[in-house]
Design an enzyme around this catalytic site. Structure first.
Site, mmCIF file in Angstrom:
data_model
loop_
_atom_site.group_PDB
_atom_site.id
_atom_site.type_symbol
_atom_site.label_atom_id
_atom_site.label_comp_id
_atom_site.label_asym_id
_atom_site.label_seq_id
_atom_site.Cartn_x
_atom_site.Cartn_y
_atom_site.Cartn_z
ATOM 1 N N ASP A 10 0.814 -1.227 0.000
ATOM 2 C CA ASP A 10 0.000 0.000 0.000
ATOM 3 C C ASP A 10 0.846 1.277 0.000
ATOM 4 O OD1 ASP A 10 1.103 -0.021 2.501
ATOM 5 O OD2 ASP A 10 -0.782 -0.232 3.610
ATOM 6 N N GLU A 46 3.145 2.148 2.281
ATOM 7 C CA GLU A 46 3.681 2.560 3.579
ATOM 8 C C GLU A 46 5.108 2.036 3.760
ATOM 9 O OE1 GLU A 46 0.937 1.501 6.684
ATOM 10 O OE2 GLU A 46 -0.530 3.000 6.024
ATOM 11 N N ARG A 104 15.511 25.894 -1.639
ATOM 12 C CA ARG A 104 15.232 27.077 -2.470
ATOM 13 C C ARG A 104 13.896 27.726 -2.143
ATOM 14 N NH1 ARG A 104 16.008 24.408 -8.052
ATOM 15 N NH2 ARG A 104 15.313 22.664 -6.779
ATOM 16 N N LYS A 110 21.084 36.902 -13.750
ATOM 17 C CA LYS A 110 19.927 36.105 -14.183
ATOM 18 C C LYS A 110 18.653 36.643 -13.547
ATOM 19 C CE LYS A 110 18.844 31.995 -12.184
ATOM 20 N NZ LYS A 110 19.109 30.631 -11.721
ATOM 21 N N ARG A 160 14.850 35.198 -12.769
ATOM 22 C CA ARG A 160 13.954 34.040 -12.883
ATOM 23 C C ARG A 160 12.535 34.555 -13.037
ATOM 24 N NH1 ARG A 160 13.839 28.865 -12.626
ATOM 25 N NH2 ARG A 160 15.998 28.591 -11.946
ATOM 26 N N ASP A 212 27.578 25.727 -11.469
ATOM 27 C CA ASP A 212 26.437 26.139 -10.645
ATOM 28 C C ASP A 212 26.189 25.064 -9.588
ATOM 29 O OD1 ASP A 212 24.414 27.762 -9.778
ATOM 30 O OD2 ASP A 212 23.069 27.415 -11.477
ATOM 31 N N GLY A 216 16.907 22.854 -15.501
ATOM 32 C CA GLY A 216 17.951 22.981 -16.519
ATOM 33 C C GLY A 216 17.901 24.288 -17.294
HETATM 34 C C1 R5P Z 1 19.511 29.183 -8.241
HETATM 35 O O1 R5P Z 1 19.843 30.217 -7.730
HETATM 36 C C2 R5P Z 1 20.413 28.005 -8.306
HETATM 37 O O2 R5P Z 1 21.704 28.337 -7.993
HETATM 38 C C3 R5P Z 1 20.334 27.328 -9.651
HETATM 39 O O3 R5P Z 1 20.814 28.243 -10.623
HETATM 40 C C4 R5P Z 1 18.931 26.942 -9.964
HETATM 41 O O4 R5P Z 1 18.397 26.208 -8.909
HETATM 42 C C5 R5P Z 1 18.859 26.139 -11.239
HETATM 43 O O5 R5P Z 1 17.537 25.883 -11.491
HETATM 44 P P1 R5P Z 1 17.039 25.468 -12.928
HETATM 45 O O6 R5P Z 1 17.893 24.325 -13.384
HETATM 46 O O7 R5P Z 1 15.611 25.067 -12.700
HETATM 47 O O8 R5P Z 1 17.143 26.664 -13.808
#
Ligand code: R5P
Length: 289
Positions: free
Chosen positions: A33, A35, A92, A190, A192, A217, A223
């Site tokens: 199940d 668990e 994060r 960058k 986001r 990184d 990615g």
């Molecule tokens: C963010 O500040 C981290 O250092 C990475 O750049 C990030 O987690 C990468 O995330 P993703 O592959 O989704 O772009």
């Protein structure tokens, strides 16, 4: 001291070897199940117990398993329970980005604070949370993969190669590693826009025409950060592009997408993946000692 590897404890064997400690047997499986069933097949009474468990894939399952194992080890009389979590999930999600959201890193830490006495982890994603002290009231230790990455780069690349960090947070890896081995480095800016959309600001000062470039990184998750950086570097005329990450999550086939973008990628072995090329188990063992 006795070391156990849970279901994502692939580093347990080499950590035990480095520590000259016994690798113990633990049974961890799921009932039909779904668990969880955990059983230690060794006596833990009065011993220091090391539980190795990365938290990817399936972070929630991996956390619950560590929680069950940690609490059980204490119930069985362990003197001290050390959780070795090479990749620590949820770091994060470190603020309430939208009203009503769960601040997940706190919840993850709440669980771990209540099942182990010490946490050892590799390069946790520290951004708005500046130190694990803000999350954990148990002992904690962070291990840096920088020396191992620097060694790897110095062995594989000539000194005229260029190290790139895709965003400000990556300065602590890209610039530090470059300084250790005397390589040039640059950091992009960058933004986001969403979990699957990032944009990089064009930076004229980063000159990589005809150069071998290494992007460093901490995490490759969706990615998109790597893919956008690869795009920028190609536009700038880089001769070749290699990516190095510490934690290779590689969601949504992004490993294949990165290879398709004609870049190579190597990860540290904090999460088991075919891209693992940099072993951090010795650094982890040293920090347990
Ligand atoms: C963010 O500040 C981290 O250092 C990475 O750049 C990030 O987690 C990468 O995330 P993703 O592959 O989704 O772009």
């Amino acid at each position: 001291m006795i070391v156990f590897g849970l279901s994502a404890g692939h580093l347990a064997g080499s950590i035990a070897l480095h520590l000259k400690a016994k690798l113990g047997k633990v049974e961890s499986k799921h009932f039909p199940d779904g668990e969880l069933y955990i059983r230690f097949l060794e006596s833990l009474e009065g011993r220091e117990v090391v539980l190795v468990q990365s938290t990817h894939p399936a972070p929630d399952k991996k956390l619950v398993e560590l929680f069950f194992a940690g609490r059980t080890a204490k119930e069985l009389g362990a003197k001290k329970v050390i959780g070795v979590v090479p990749y620590l999930c949820y770091m994060r999600q470190d603020k309430r980005f939208n009203e009503g959201e769960c601040v997940s890193n706190k919840m993850m830490a709440f669980l771990l604070n209540h099942c182990i006495d010490k946490i050892v982890t590799v390069d946790p994603h520290l951004h708005r949370v500046k130190s694990l002290a803000e999350l954990f009231h148990i002992e904690w230790r962070t291990v840096s993969a920088n020396n191992k990455i620097a060694e790897y780069i110095a062995k594989k690349f000539k000194q005229d190669s260029f190290i790139i960090g895709p965003d400000i947070e990556s300065t602590q890896w890209a610039n530090e590693i470059a300084n250790k081995i005397g390589f040039k480095s640059g950091i992009f800016l960058k933004t986001r826009n969403s979990s699957r959309n990032v944009s990089l600001k064009e930076d004229k000062k980063i000159e990589v025409k005809g150069k071998r470039v290494i992007i460093v990184d901490d995490i490759v998750s969706s990615g998109h950060t790597m893919l956008e950086t690869i795009k920028q570097l190609k536009r700038k005329g880089a001769k070749s592009i290699d990516c190095i990450c510490i934690h290779g999550i590689f969601a949504e086939n992004c490993y294949e997408k990165i290879l398709k973008a004609k870049a190579k990628i190597v990860s540290c072995n904090t999460i088991r993946h075919k891209s693992n090329g940099i072993d951090v188990s010795e650094e982890i063992a040293n920090s347990i000692n």
